[in-house]
Design an enzyme around this catalytic site. Structure first.
Site, mmCIF file in Angstrom:
data_model
loop_
_atom_site.group_PDB
_atom_site.id
_atom_site.type_symbol
_atom_site.label_atom_id
_atom_site.label_comp_id
_atom_site.label_asym_id
_atom_site.label_seq_id
_atom_site.Cartn_x
_atom_site.Cartn_y
_atom_site.Cartn_z
ATOM 1 N N GLU B 278 95.452 57.048 27.494
ATOM 2 C CA GLU B 278 95.492 58.237 26.644
ATOM 3 C C GLU B 278 95.329 59.505 27.484
ATOM 4 O O GLU B 278 95.934 60.542 27.184
ATOM 5 C CB GLU B 278 94.395 58.140 25.563
ATOM 6 C CG GLU B 278 94.706 58.963 24.322
ATOM 7 C CD GLU B 278 93.859 58.568 23.106
ATOM 8 O OE1 GLU B 278 93.554 57.365 22.937
ATOM 9 O OE2 GLU B 278 93.492 59.459 22.333
ATOM 10 N N CYS B 304 92.543 55.840 17.867
ATOM 11 C CA CYS B 304 91.707 54.633 17.910
ATOM 12 C C CYS B 304 91.293 54.154 16.534
ATOM 13 O O CYS B 304 90.919 53.010 16.348
ATOM 14 C CB CYS B 304 90.429 54.897 18.708
ATOM 15 S SG CYS B 304 90.756 55.419 20.373
ATOM 16 N N SER B 324 98.498 60.054 19.467
ATOM 17 C CA SER B 324 98.674 59.344 20.725
ATOM 18 C C SER B 324 99.383 58.022 20.448
ATOM 19 O O SER B 324 99.105 57.355 19.450
ATOM 20 C CB SER B 324 97.302 59.076 21.354
ATOM 21 O OG SER B 324 97.429 58.084 22.337
ATOM 22 N N LYS B 363 90.162 47.872 10.484
ATOM 23 C CA LYS B 363 90.610 47.072 11.637
ATOM 24 C C LYS B 363 91.254 45.767 11.187
ATOM 25 O O LYS B 363 92.096 45.207 11.887
ATOM 26 C CB LYS B 363 89.429 46.788 12.570
ATOM 27 C CG LYS B 363 88.948 48.007 13.346
ATOM 28 C CD LYS B 363 89.843 48.334 14.524
ATOM 29 C CE LYS B 363 89.446 49.659 15.156
ATOM 30 N NZ LYS B 363 90.458 50.123 16.118
ATOM 31 N N CYS B 520 82.386 55.571 14.370
ATOM 32 C CA CYS B 520 82.380 54.135 14.073
ATOM 33 C C CYS B 520 80.982 53.607 13.767
ATOM 34 O O CYS B 520 80.837 52.604 13.074
ATOM 35 C CB CYS B 520 82.947 53.368 15.251
ATOM 36 S SG CYS B 520 84.533 54.002 15.778
#
Lengths: 181, 590
Positions: B278, B304, B324, B363, B520
């Protein structure tokens, strides 16, 4: 934009014209607080009911989550997501109407039209709905057909009232003593 | 500053405080169910009723302003009986089954029934209609258990600004659901699981994958490897009664070994890898924009956080070029484990089974995105939340507290401190700065302890800038350039920031977004209940983890150097492009 006939309307207006009219309404209401319910009422007036495409368009234009628009539509029995008949019959089952025989009136209408609450007759002439108090308790039991209120309705008179709204049946209209308000 | 009496205690509170806040401030316990500190006080559940002298009826303390000379009673007979009746009525509708519920021993309603001493259920009648929505890989909604507290609705709409959930229908049939009660998979839901994180009962939880993990562990033909996200180690201890912020990295590794994983690795390793890729991508974009004056999508957004990525795809598709192209560390890990590592141990990708442990429900969704199969098969096979790992360890009968500290297996398990801080809001940016600044200037980031203070902490939107001086010859075009950075956590804050950028009110070079408030560490898969206080303790634990590392910068990780030397060759190279980068799709807003 491809246009198509709207299922719920009289067949004279096409979908594209109605959508353009809706967009004009949305432009007017976009900045106003509390716009959602009035816009939904207008949209239902235009389309006869609230199809998914219309609700999503309203959601995007007013920048309200679709879940919120749906929540409001699902909350109020006035709003319908199904195409409705030419005439909407609403039977009041508020407390006063209920105790004065609203339920019997409803049963008579169901029998007369051969449909359940929320359904539309096969000829597309009538839809049947119930409501909780029109605010016309002095007239109980009351029903509304489109924008007409009929007061002190009795089960026996139901056929007479409904026949006023059947197109070209050769009968004179408005014969009932209760009359239209 | 009104002064009031609560029971027999005199309390002075700040103007605008509620009776509930006043009581909590003075250590008087009033039970609540629908209340969410700083987020929701709507008096919906009626559990926080108190008696106020002179008031005709009992009042909900969460909505009642505290006023001068008010006399409040929190434990009179009338209050006790009313609260008990409220909970009895809730239980009469609640279609729950405590013994088999996901929330057994972790349920606010169950705890409250116990606290109020409810021993029988006097009201019989219809129960809430059960309706299970298992349409998403991330979440299960079980509306029969819902007590209509509306926490999920408030979090989804006000905190996350997603608006997937709203009360649908009316009266007894009311359901907290997507439009017209349809499935979550059909609507613009980012699957962040913040709804599940605040649900007091078992009405919304993660879609469990424990069975498939057990099946893989029991299958001798599979080489089963596990990766754990940075945020898990700061919260897993809470599943075993430890204080929030207890660092359990060593015990977690030990537990995973005892569970029978063939290799215990760490998502941290691919967090370091993410920084290299990145960072290179950012320098490429800056080269295009500053040196070659070409139209380039700036700011570059981090990628992310899968809930954030899906948020952009649904609500701001015009910003997709700014995301990204780097996969998240979870997906980089899956791709690398099934290629680089599989080759090393002489296995085929399909014989390697990759399990992730994540603080996150999104996720689970990310792992099964169709493009996430760089190895030829699905790169990550199963995703467990932190809570599920706690359950897995309990199911195995492992006494977590008494485990020794062990370290992860080396190759894909060694990481820098920069990887740890991916767990915190501002952490990815800080990790990137540690590396990019050094690449551009040849010097270490000149900040105390390598921490970037202005972008740390729980503020929703944070900004800072770094001016590049004394640049290396390759980056002379950046000499004197002030790089502007912004960090946001919580998608409501992300929306605010995006709107500002869109309207030209703000401009940045790099923006870090994490889906969940605080990053997170406050993810939808973390042990319940995550308050701001808990967030702060987990954030601190993560910084301690970072500071305790010998290697603090991703580019100094020797295993990262090894994987580039042996396999990837160069950042943004052909192999990297194939394994570590991805693309995005625009999705419908409604």
């Amino acid at each position: 934009m491809p246009t198509r006939k709207c299922n719920g309307c009289d067949g004279k207006s096409d979908h594209g014209v109605l959508l353009r009219r809706l967009d004009k309404v949305l432009r007017e209401y976009r900045e106003k607080p509390g716009a959602l319910i009035p816009v939904l009422q207008i949209a239902q007036g235009l389309f006869g009911y609230l199809p998914e495409t219309v609700l999503k368009r309203i959601s995007l234009a007013l920048e309200k989550p679709y879940s919120e628009v749906a929540g409001v539509v699902g909350f109020y029995s006035f709003f319908s997501r199904m195409p409705r008949g030419q005439h909407v019959v609403r039977v009041c089952l508020g407390t006063a109407c209920y105790v004065r025989g609203g339920k019997q009136v409803l049963d008579a209408i169901r029998k007369q039209l051969g449909i359940e609450v929320g359904e539309t007759t096969a000829d597309g002439n009538f839809s049947l709905e119930v409501a909780r108090c029109f605010g016309a308790c002095g007239l109980a039991p009351a029903i509304m057909v489109d924008n007409d209120t009929h007061q002190r309705v009795k089960a026996a008179r139901v056929q007479d009232i409904l026949s006023q709204y059947v197109k070209r049946v050769g009968k004179a209209k408005g014969r009932s003593k209760g009359g239209k308000r | 500053m009104p002064k009031l009496m609560i029971d027999d205690k005199e309390v002075i509170v700040a103007d605008g405080s509620t009776v509930l806040e006043a009581a909590r401030q003075s250590g008087i316990h009033i039970p609540t169910l629908c209340y969410l500190e700083n987020i929701q006080a709507i008096g919906a559940c009626r559990v926080c009723l108190v008696e106020v002298e002179g008031a005709k009826t009992l009042v909900t303390s969460c909505t009642m302003p505290a006023t001068e000379n008010m006399k409040v009673f929190t434990r009179t007979k009338r209050v006790r009986e009313a609260r008990r009746m409220v909970v009895e009525l809730l239980l009469s509708e609640h279609d729950g089954n405590c013994q088999t519920c996901d929330r057994n021993n972790d349920c606010e309603l169950q705890a409250l029934a116990n606290e109020l001493g409810i021993r029988d259920l006097p009201y019989e009648g219809a129960r809430t209609k059960a309706g299970r929505d298992t349409s998403t890989p991330a979440l299960i909604r079980d509306s029969g258990k819902c007590i209509k507290c509306r926490r999920c609705v408030t979090v989804c709409n006000q905190v996350q600004s997603v608006g997937a959930l709203f009360p649908q229908f009316r009266g007894f049939k009311t359901e907290m659901a997507p439009a017209f009660g349809q499935n979550l998979a059909n609507v613009a839901c980012v699957q962040c699981g913040q709804c599940a994180a605040v649900c007091p009962v078992g009405a919304i939880s993660e879609n469990p994958q424990l069975d498939r993990v057990w099946a893989a562990l029991d299958d001798p033909s599979k080489t089963v490897v596990v990766q754990t996200a940075p945020a898990v180690r700061a919260a897993l201890g809470e599943c075993f009664g430890m204080a929030p912020g207890t660092r359990v990295t060593g015990k977690m590794v030990a537990a995973l070994r005892r569970l029978g994983f063939d290799a215990v690795f760490d998502t941290n390793f691919t967090a370091d890898l993410t920084i290299i890729e990145e960072g290179a991508e950012l320098l490429k974009r800056l080269t295009l924009a500053v040196k070659e004056k070409q139209p380039t999508a700036l700011p570059q957004f981090t990628s992310c956080s899968p809930g954030w990525v899906k948020f952009v795809e649904h609500f701001y598709p015009e910003f997709i070029p700014n995301l990204s192209t780097c996969k998240s560390p979870q997906q980089m890990f899956g791709a690398v484990a099934k290629t680089y590592w599989a080759e090393k141990i002489g296995k085929k990708p399909e014989d390697v089974y990759v399990v992730s442990v994540m603080p996150c429900t999104a996720k689970k969704y990310e792992a099964q995105r169709p493009e996430m199969n760089a190895s030829g098969v699905q790169d990550v096979d199963a995703v467990l939340t932190t809570r599920e790992l706690g359950r897995l360890i309990r199911e195995a009968g492992i006494d977590f507290a008494s485990l020794p500290d062990e370290t992860a297996d080396r190759l894909l398990g060694f990481s820098s401190g920069a990887a740890d801080i991916f767990a915190n809001t501002g952490g990815v940016m800080e990790a990137a700065l540690r590396t990019v600044y050094e690449i551009v200037t040849g010097r270490e980031l000149p900040l105390e302890n390598l921490h970037v203070g202005p972008i740390a902490g729980l503020d929703g939107i944070k900004e800072t800038s770094v001016t590049l001086n004394g640049t290396e010859p390759d980056f002379a075009f950046l000499e004197g350039v002030t790089v502007k950075l912004a960090v946001a956590s919580g998608l409501g804050n992300a929306r605010t920031l995006l709107d500002r950028i869109k309207q030209g009110k703000a401009s940045y070079h790099v923006v870090e977004i994490m889906t969940c408030p605080g990053g997170c560490i406050g993810g939808g898969g973390q042990p319940r209940f995550t308050t701001d206080e808990v967030r702060k303790q987990r954030i601190q634990a993560i910084y301690s983890e970072d500071e305790a590392k010998q290697v603090r910068k991703s580019h100094d990780n020797p295993k990262i150097k090894q994987i580039y030397g042996e396999y990837l060759k160069a950042p943004l190279g052909e192999r990297s492009h194939h394994l570590l980068h991805t693309c995005y799709v625009a999705r419908e807003k409604v």
